[in-house]
Design a protein around this motif. Structure first.
Motif, PDB file in Angstrom:
ATOM      1  N   ARG A   1     -17.740 -71.990  51.204  1.00  0.00           N
ATOM      2  CA  ARG A   1     -16.906 -71.598  50.067  1.00  0.00           C
ATOM      3  C   ARG A   1     -17.442 -70.334  49.411  1.00  0.00           C
ATOM      4  O   ARG A   1     -18.648 -70.197  49.189  1.00  0.00           O
TER       5      ARG A   1
ATOM      6  N   ASP B   1     -17.449 -83.444  48.935  1.00  0.00           N
ATOM      7  CA  ASP B   1     -16.167 -83.530  49.620  1.00  0.00           C
ATOM      8  C   ASP B   1     -15.008 -83.671  48.640  1.00  0.00           C
ATOM      9  O   ASP B   1     -13.889 -83.183  48.875  1.00  0.00           O
TER      10      ASP B   1
ATOM     11  N   PHE C   1     -16.902 -70.334  56.852  1.00  0.00           N
ATOM     12  CA  PHE C   1     -16.359 -71.587  56.333  1.00  0.00           C
ATOM     13  C   PHE C   1     -17.140 -72.128  55.139  1.00  0.00           C
ATOM     14  O   PHE C   1     -16.885 -73.236  54.683  1.00  0.00           O
TER      15      PHE C   1
ATOM     16  N   ALA D   1     -12.407 -72.337  54.060  1.00  0.00           N
ATOM     17  CA  ALA D   1     -13.070 -73.574  53.625  1.00  0.00           C
ATOM     18  C   ALA D   1     -12.061 -74.575  53.085  1.00  0.00           C
ATOM     19  O   ALA D   1     -12.146 -75.779  53.357  1.00  0.00           O
ATOM     20  N   SER D   2     -11.073 -74.096  52.339  1.00  0.00           N
ATOM     21  CA  SER D   2     -10.075 -74.989  51.748  1.00  0.00           C
ATOM     22  C   SER D   2      -9.183 -75.604  52.815  1.00  0.00           C
ATOM     23  O   SER D   2      -8.873 -76.800  52.774  1.00  0.00           O
TER      24      SER D   2
ATOM     25  N   ALA E   1     -14.380 -80.219  47.293  1.00  0.00           N
ATOM     26  CA  ALA E   1     -13.691 -79.410  48.302  1.00  0.00           C
ATOM     27  C   ALA E   1     -12.203 -79.725  48.340  1.00  0.00           C
ATOM     28  O   ALA E   1     -11.362 -78.835  48.449  1.00  0.00           O
TER      29      ALA E   1
ATOM     30  N   GLU F   1     -12.286 -82.203  58.441  1.00  0.00           N
ATOM     31  CA  GLU F   1     -12.485 -82.399  56.999  1.00  0.00           C
ATOM     32  C   GLU F   1     -13.625 -81.534  56.476  1.00  0.00           C
ATOM     33  O   GLU F   1     -14.433 -81.951  55.651  1.00  0.00           O
ATOM     34  N   GLY F   2     -13.689 -80.306  56.995  1.00  0.00           N
ATOM     35  CA  GLY F   2     -14.655 -79.325  56.503  1.00  0.00           C
ATOM     36  C   GLY F   2     -16.003 -79.350  57.174  1.00  0.00           C
ATOM     37  O   GLY F   2     -16.822 -78.465  56.937  1.00  0.00           O
TER      38      GLY F   2
ATOM     39  N   ALA G   1     -11.000 -78.257  54.827  1.00  0.00           N
ATOM     40  CA  ALA G   1     -11.280 -79.483  54.072  1.00  0.00           C
ATOM     41  C   ALA G   1     -10.156 -80.498  54.154  1.00  0.00           C
ATOM     42  O   ALA G   1     -10.379 -81.697  53.931  1.00  0.00           O
TER      43      ALA G   1
END
Length: 579
Positions: free
Chosen positions: A74, A9, A72, A100-101, A12, A127-128, A104
């Protein structure tokens, strides 16, 4: 401290910081995906400058249900397969980092239906992490809703600019996409109010009106497409006639293979094309599309994909310079010949008219300059303050710009424009302190249609505008009714007054600088002051000097430039070898 591998995390969030700098970055990445998906309609909704909510919906081909979760992860992408593909990228996105970014650092919901499937699907990520999956009924296309951006990255949230600044950045971004993709209909809603809409009819000229406003678009000249020496490089678009210009480079908009880019070298090429056609410190308006083979452009050089690198930068620079210069010269020739310009509905001033205007400019402002003792038009009455300069006697004028005067301490050379600025500025502040009316009602309410980005500046700056005597009110989408203008500009065209103030608003507020209101006051005084090149009668010059003698700070104008140069009797004697 021992070396250790960061948790997923943390990785990310660090990676997200490179891709997602601000709310506009989210809009850019989502719009890129929509365009790559073949969308013909893109609707954008933003609240609280993007920190509370960003929603981008399109009618593109959508994401297959089997790929929705994979999107989603990366570096998962459908836009390239191998390292060789990086040498010929033709899509706006390609790194597989954006979704993905964004996920996150936010709460993200995606709804998508692939065009060959009967139902759509939705995911909710916090939060991803995926926290909800479901099948839904929806039309083909994709909608992404981003909420609470950077709520888990307080350091980034702390350094975000104001909601106004973020809204403006998003408006500018969307308007640029509307120019490069005129076949796509864009709508932008800011805090439940429509801020921008393009027709999506595929006509670049119509997008130009939506982005730049009707008045500016009317003075644009069509460029090309012009082939360069190398026919693989093509340049087309629009540039402004020399009579239309700005105080900075912000309206030089460049696109390479359909991608909005920032390139100082190409911007300089546009400016060079106007050599001798624009005054120093003024810049053209330009919307230029540069097209060349994808293998000759490296788009993978900037985290935000805002910069590119050319395999042959000299040839691209030359192509832009030649195309713009040739267009300006052709238009100038067409305008002075029979039938006017075939490139634009404008008619430029021909050489004979220009010479006539120069002759008129050299004539006295009044038929009889010796009639009465008068001050410069528009000047306040002589201020009743202690003298800050010795009493000066006007001798004459040089170049219709500088007043020559003598006093007990020698010779004084006075810049008439700078001196008048100082006089008007101090008078303005005095009247403001006495709470006197600073405005002059317009005889007939005039309206002005503005681009969305400029309209938002007007809406958010009402207090500062009223403080200088400029009152405007909404009169339709991005259109304003000018009720009053600063009293010292009563003889100016209201639209031009508002445009001048807009240039100052567009500069924004920088730390350590004067307040916006102070800058607007200086701008008004600059507009109202007698210009260099204006012939003044002796009484007018003497009146101006008398007023300058009693200002508090007579040596500089409000912008800090000197108002006068002094040469003592001793200096003059030494120059003539008398000592």
């Amino acid at each position: 401290m021992p070396i250790r591998v960061l948790e997923d995390d943390v990785i990310a969030r660090i990676a997200a910081g490179e891709v997602v700098e601000r709310p506009a970055s989210v809009v850019r990445e989502l719009v890129d995906n929509a365009l790559d998906a073949g969308a013909s309609r893109i609707d954008i909704r933003v609240e609280a400058g993007g920190q509370r909510l960003i929603e981008v919906a399109d009618d593109g081909h959508g994401i297959p249900a089997a790929d929705l979760e994979l999107a989603f992860q990366r570096h998962a992408t459908s836009k390239l397969w191998s390292a060789d593909d990086l040498d010929r990228i033709q899509t706006l996105g390609f790194r597989g980092e954006a979704l993905a970014s964004i996920a996150a650092v936010s709460r993200l919901r995606i709804r998508s239906r692939f065009r060959d499937e009967q139902t759509g699907n939705t995911l909710l990520l916090e939060e991803g992490q995926i926290v909800e999956r479901a099948s839904i009924g929806s039309p083909p296309g994709t909608s992404v809703t981003v909420e609470n951006l950077f709520h888990n990255v307080p350091a980034r949230q702390k350094f975000l600019r104001s909601p106004l600044a973020e809204r403006r950045q998003i408006t500018l971004l969307v308007s640029r996409y509307a120019l490069v993709r005129p076949q796509v209909r864009f709508t932008l809603m800011l805090d439940n109010r429509e801020s921008f809409r393009s027709s999506g009819n595929g006509v670049l000229a119509d997008s130009l009106v939506a982005v730049l406003g009707r008045d500016v678009a009317r003075d644009m000249i069509r460029v090309g497409p012009h082939p360069a020496i190398d026919e693989a490089i093509r340049v087309f678009g629009f540039v402004s006639a020399p009579a239309t210009h700005r105080s900075d480079r912000s309206r030089i908009l460049l696109f390479v293979n359909g991608r909005p880019v920032q390139d100082a070298s190409l911007g300089y090429a546009v400016i060079q094309a106007y050599h001798t056609l624009l005054m120093k410190g003024r810049f053209p308006v330009a919307v230029l599309m540069i097209s060349l083979p994808p293998e000759q452009v490296d788009v993978n050089v900037h985290p935000a994909k805002a910069e590119v690198r050319f395999q042959r930068p000299r040839e691209v620079f030359s192509a832009v310079l030649r195309a713009v210069r040739a267009t300006l010269m052709e238009d100038r020739g067409s305008a002075s010949g029979p039938g006017g310009s075939a490139l634009s509905p404008r008619v430029l001033v021909n050489d004979a008219t220009w010479q006539e205007s120069q002759s008129v400019a050299r004539k006295p402002l009044f038929a009889d300059e010796q009639e009465t003792d008068r001050a410069v038009p528009g000047s306040p009455a002589a201020p009743q303050r202690p003298r800050s300069l010795p009493m000066l006697r006007v001798i004459g004028q040089i170049g219709a710009s500088f007043i020559v005067a003598e006093g007990p301490a020698g010779m004084y050379l006075i810049d008439q424009h700078a001196a008048h600025e100082r006089i008007l500025y101090e008078n303005f502040l005095e009247r403001q302190e006495r709470e006197e009316s600073m405005s002059q009602l317009t005889l007939a309410g005039e309206t002005l249609e503005l681009p969305a980005s400029e309209a938002s500046l007007i809406v958010s700056s009402q207090g500062q505008l009223r403080a200088i005597g400029l009152e405007v009110e909404p009169f339709g989408p991005n259109t304003f009714l000018i009720r009053s203008i600063p009293a010292m500009l009563a003889d100016h065209e209201p639209r031009e007054v508002l445009r001048g103030v807009l240039e100052e608003l567009e500069r924004g507020q920088k730390p350590g600088k004067s307040t916006l209101e102070q800058r607007l006051i200086r701008r008004v005084c600059k507009q109202a002051a007698v210009k260099a090149g204006t012939v003044l009668g002796r009484e007018e010059m003497q009146g101006l000097v008398r007023q300058l003698e009693r200002t508090q700070s007579p040596l500089t104008c409000p912008h800090g430039r000197p108002t006068l140069l002094h040469m003592s009797a001793g200096q003059l004697a030494r120059e003539f070898g008398r000592h």
